[in-house]
Design a protein around this motif. Sequence first.
Motif, PDB file in Angstrom:
ATOM      1  N   GLN A   1       0.818  -1.215   0.000  1.00  0.00           N
ATOM      2  CA  GLN A   1       0.000   0.000   0.000  1.00  0.00           C
ATOM      3  C   GLN A   1       0.853   1.266   0.000  1.00  0.00           C
ATOM      4  O   GLN A   1       1.945   1.289   0.556  1.00  0.00           O
ATOM      5  CB  GLN A   1      -0.905   0.049   1.244  1.00  0.00           C
ATOM      6  CG  GLN A   1      -2.086  -0.884   1.222  1.00  0.00           C
ATOM      7  CD  GLN A   1      -1.687  -2.286   1.687  1.00  0.00           C
ATOM      8  OE1 GLN A   1      -0.845  -2.430   2.573  1.00  0.00           O
ATOM      9  NE2 GLN A   1      -2.267  -3.302   1.083  1.00  0.00           N
TER      10      GLN A   1
ATOM     11  N   TYR B   1       0.180   5.298   1.033  1.00  0.00           N
ATOM     12  CA  TYR B   1      -0.737   6.300   1.579  1.00  0.00           C
ATOM     13  C   TYR B   1      -0.156   7.686   1.318  1.00  0.00           C
ATOM     14  O   TYR B   1       1.006   7.939   1.641  1.00  0.00           O
ATOM     15  CB  TYR B   1      -0.903   6.110   3.094  1.00  0.00           C
ATOM     16  CG  TYR B   1      -1.478   4.764   3.458  1.00  0.00           C
ATOM     17  CD1 TYR B   1      -2.853   4.584   3.595  1.00  0.00           C
ATOM     18  CD2 TYR B   1      -0.635   3.670   3.674  1.00  0.00           C
ATOM     19  CE1 TYR B   1      -3.386   3.348   3.926  1.00  0.00           C
ATOM     20  CE2 TYR B   1      -1.159   2.423   3.997  1.00  0.00           C
ATOM     21  CZ  TYR B   1      -2.532   2.267   4.123  1.00  0.00           C
ATOM     22  OH  TYR B   1      -3.052   1.039   4.449  1.00  0.00           O
TER      23      TYR B   1
ATOM     24  N   GLU C   1      -4.350   8.750   2.899  1.00  0.00           N
ATOM     25  CA  GLU C   1      -5.293   7.992   2.082  1.00  0.00           C
ATOM     26  C   GLU C   1      -4.580   7.018   1.163  1.00  0.00           C
ATOM     27  O   GLU C   1      -3.587   7.382   0.518  1.00  0.00           O
ATOM     28  CB  GLU C   1      -6.128   8.955   1.232  1.00  0.00           C
ATOM     29  CG  GLU C   1      -7.131   9.722   2.030  1.00  0.00           C
ATOM     30  CD  GLU C   1      -8.101  10.448   1.111  1.00  0.00           C
ATOM     31  OE1 GLU C   1      -9.004   9.798   0.574  1.00  0.00           O
ATOM     32  OE2 GLU C   1      -7.892  11.665   0.913  1.00  0.00           O
ATOM     33  N   GLU C   2      -5.104   5.801   1.089  1.00  0.00           N
ATOM     34  CA  GLU C   2      -4.460   4.821   0.222  1.00  0.00           C
ATOM     35  C   GLU C   2      -4.808   5.141  -1.232  1.00  0.00           C
ATOM     36  O   GLU C   2      -5.995   5.146  -1.603  1.00  0.00           O
ATOM     37  CB  GLU C   2      -4.922   3.405   0.573  1.00  0.00           C
ATOM     38  CG  GLU C   2      -3.951   2.381   0.005  1.00  0.00           C
ATOM     39  CD  GLU C   2      -4.586   1.013  -0.214  1.00  0.00           C
ATOM     40  OE1 GLU C   2      -4.195   0.349  -1.186  1.00  0.00           O
ATOM     41  OE2 GLU C   2      -5.473   0.643   0.582  1.00  0.00           O
ATOM     42  N   ILE C   3      -3.788   5.360  -2.032  1.00  0.00           N
ATOM     43  CA  ILE C   3      -4.045   5.900  -3.381  1.00  0.00           C
ATOM     44  C   ILE C   3      -4.514   4.842  -4.375  1.00  0.00           C
ATOM     45  O   ILE C   3      -4.984   5.180  -5.457  1.00  0.00           O
ATOM     46  CB  ILE C   3      -2.809   6.634  -3.953  1.00  0.00           C
ATOM     47  CG1 ILE C   3      -1.627   5.670  -4.133  1.00  0.00           C
ATOM     48  CG2 ILE C   3      -2.412   7.806  -3.071  1.00  0.00           C
ATOM     49  CD1 ILE C   3      -0.482   6.268  -4.921  1.00  0.00           C
ATOM     50  N   ASN C   4      -4.380   3.566  -4.029  1.00  0.00           N
ATOM     51  CA  ASN C   4      -4.858   2.538  -4.943  1.00  0.00           C
ATOM     52  C   ASN C   4      -6.137   1.857  -4.445  1.00  0.00           C
ATOM     53  O   ASN C   4      -6.568   0.854  -5.005  1.00  0.00           O
ATOM     54  CB  ASN C   4      -3.761   1.512  -5.213  1.00  0.00           C
ATOM     55  CG  ASN C   4      -2.586   2.142  -5.934  1.00  0.00           C
ATOM     56  OD1 ASN C   4      -2.714   2.569  -7.079  1.00  0.00           O
ATOM     57  ND2 ASN C   4      -1.453   2.275  -5.249  1.00  0.00           N
ATOM     58  N   ALA C   5      -6.709   2.442  -3.368  1.00  0.00           N
ATOM     59  CA  ALA C   5      -7.955   1.884  -2.833  1.00  0.00           C
ATOM     60  C   ALA C   5      -9.094   2.170  -3.805  1.00  0.00           C
ATOM     61  O   ALA C   5      -9.058   3.152  -4.541  1.00  0.00           O
ATOM     62  CB  ALA C   5      -8.255   2.502  -1.471  1.00  0.00           C
TER      63      ALA C   5
ATOM     64  N   TYR D   1     -10.859   5.789  -4.473  1.00  0.00           N
ATOM     65  CA  TYR D   1      -9.966   6.931  -4.239  1.00  0.00           C
ATOM     66  C   TYR D   1      -9.940   7.820  -5.481  1.00  0.00           C
ATOM     67  O   TYR D   1      -9.850   7.342  -6.612  1.00  0.00           O
ATOM     68  CB  TYR D   1      -8.553   6.446  -3.903  1.00  0.00           C
ATOM     69  CG  TYR D   1      -7.576   7.584  -3.731  1.00  0.00           C
ATOM     70  CD1 TYR D   1      -7.561   8.344  -2.562  1.00  0.00           C
ATOM     71  CD2 TYR D   1      -6.672   7.916  -4.743  1.00  0.00           C
ATOM     72  CE1 TYR D   1      -6.672   9.399  -2.403  1.00  0.00           C
ATOM     73  CE2 TYR D   1      -5.786   8.965  -4.590  1.00  0.00           C
ATOM     74  CZ  TYR D   1      -5.794   9.708  -3.417  1.00  0.00           C
ATOM     75  OH  TYR D   1      -4.925  10.755  -3.274  1.00  0.00           O
ATOM     76  N   ASP D   2     -10.024   9.112  -5.262  1.00  0.00           N
ATOM     77  CA  ASP D   2     -10.104  10.052  -6.375  1.00  0.00           C
ATOM     78  C   ASP D   2      -8.695  10.412  -6.857  1.00  0.00           C
ATOM     79  O   ASP D   2      -7.999  11.212  -6.234  1.00  0.00           O
ATOM     80  CB  ASP D   2     -10.862  11.297  -5.909  1.00  0.00           C
ATOM     81  CG  ASP D   2     -10.905  12.363  -6.992  1.00  0.00           C
ATOM     82  OD1 ASP D   2     -10.613  12.039  -8.159  1.00  0.00           O
ATOM     83  OD2 ASP D   2     -11.227  13.515  -6.656  1.00  0.00           O
ATOM     84  N   LYS D   3      -8.291   9.785  -7.968  1.00  0.00           N
ATOM     85  CA  LYS D   3      -6.923   9.996  -8.476  1.00  0.00           C
ATOM     86  C   LYS D   3      -6.665  11.448  -8.859  1.00  0.00           C
ATOM     87  O   LYS D   3      -5.535  11.904  -8.862  1.00  0.00           O
ATOM     88  CB  LYS D   3      -6.661   9.085  -9.693  1.00  0.00           C
ATOM     89  CG  LYS D   3      -6.248   7.661  -9.295  1.00  0.00           C
ATOM     90  CD  LYS D   3      -4.746   7.456  -9.357  1.00  0.00           C
ATOM     91  CE  LYS D   3      -4.287   6.208  -8.632  1.00  0.00           C
ATOM     92  NZ  LYS D   3      -4.394   4.970  -9.381  1.00  0.00           N
TER      93      LYS D   3
END
Lengths: 286, 277
Positions: free
Chosen positions: A63, A65, A69-73, A76-78
Amino acid sequence: MAIKIENLSYSYLQPFGEKVEALKNVSCSIADGDFVGIMGHTGCGKTTLLQLLAGLRAPTSGQIYVNGEEINAKGYDKSSLRQTVGVVFQNPEYQLFATTVEKDVAFGLKHSGLSRQEVTARVQWALETMGFDFAKIRSQSPLALSGGEKRRVAIAGVLARKPEILLFDEPIAGLDPYGRENFLRFVGEINQAGTTVLMVSHNMEALAEYTKHLLVLEQGRLIDSGPTREVFVRLKQRKNGAFGQTKAQKIATLLAEVKLPLSSGVVTYADLLSALKQELTGGGRG
Amino acid sequence: MLIAGNNISFSYDFDGSSLALQNVDIRIEQGEFVAILGCNGSGKSTLVKHFNALLQLQQGELRVAQIDARNEKDIWYLRRLCGMVFQNPDQQFVSSVVEEEIAFGLENYETPRDEIPNRIQAALALVEMSGYAKRAPNTLSGGEKQRIALAGVLALEPEIIIFDEVTAMLDPNGRQEVVEIMHKLHGAGKTIIAITHYVEEAVAADKVILMHKGRVLACGGPRAILSDLDLMREAELIPPLPVRLYHDLRQAGVHLRHCPLTDEELVEEIWQLRSKI
């Protein structure tokens, strides 16, 4: 914490099915406002790490973060990541395309919702931060500038979006000595003003003198990390001597070989100079 | 004299308003290792691109191996005589297999078919990459790619090899590999012209040409040029570490006997002084 990485791995398949593990189980955290250097041989995974941090690749496992915020969850708003993280890849000058420097730097602000005046102010700030005289440079063609100037314009384009975290991949390779010093000073100032900076470089002097922390990658593994000076001192004690040594450290090693040992803390040029002054004015051991 | 130029001026503008080269005189002997040193935009690349007629002479005179560089009919001869390796090999690769990459130049020069395999082998051997003929260039490291680009040039058997900041993008290992090959080629009798702003790479040259703002600031042995602080400052370059240290120690009242140029010389000087304390 600006960035937290947990057990990050990334592998890909080569054309003939050979699996390459570019990153293996990397974990680390980077505080807000830090200036982190990433060191390692060609092919050790440095660029892959930056691409993962920028969300341009998805990890095989583990992961990342950014600001908690986990960016590949899922969900998640890229687009917010694109706002937070600015990336300057190798040879950014090849991306210049507009008819004037001002238009080129302003391009990334097109859909930012800023007013025209705000955009101009941002562009001016970004170009001045990179050491340009705004009035002089704004209407010039970016393609007619020298290599070093082009690079600074390209970086201004990333800077103009005011990212909280800036990633640089070999930003000083190909710049001349004054260009390098200027660039590093500008980045130092941006960092002082609160931006978190990660910089991949082969230039040991740049890493030793400007970064606060270091990550050392070897064949995809994080083999060392910590405060810059401590890491350099530890690297010197490793068996493969030449890797990760500053010029000052190499000279200290040569001096030790002729029975003139200096303090193990000699990492930068300034360290070497002051250690030698002490040693040679009779202030050292007599 | 292998390369002799007088009063060369050049402008990239149509109206000739800003000069990339201003009244440059240059002399390079057969078999010399010449380092051309200068900051970004000093005119280094512009100058050397005249040697193989990548740029056409606008003003002044230039003879390469007695040939007038203005003669358009001799352009191909000059290009073959004077091979050139650039900063980014990725930008010049045209093939997906190393041996085809090297064959490309040979085919363009209409080298007889049956000669080509031997020339490829010989060129790969020179850059110590004999086992790489069937590899894809994109799977190689930066230093290896740079050596393949060089092999492509060497296959054409040039007399003069120009290295235009070839080490700029390489890591310290890759840089070392390429620098060693430059010296090996020099040892084999080739004339080497290395453009760089790494002063350390100029230390071992026979001659250093220092450029700034389109002019030649100085020309001479590396010791005279690299240890001259004022000259280096004028050229916007930083002298080698041993030179800086020599001068900074002097300011602090520590006097080494001679100004060292290399790390080994520096250590020797310090050792000499230390043994007297």
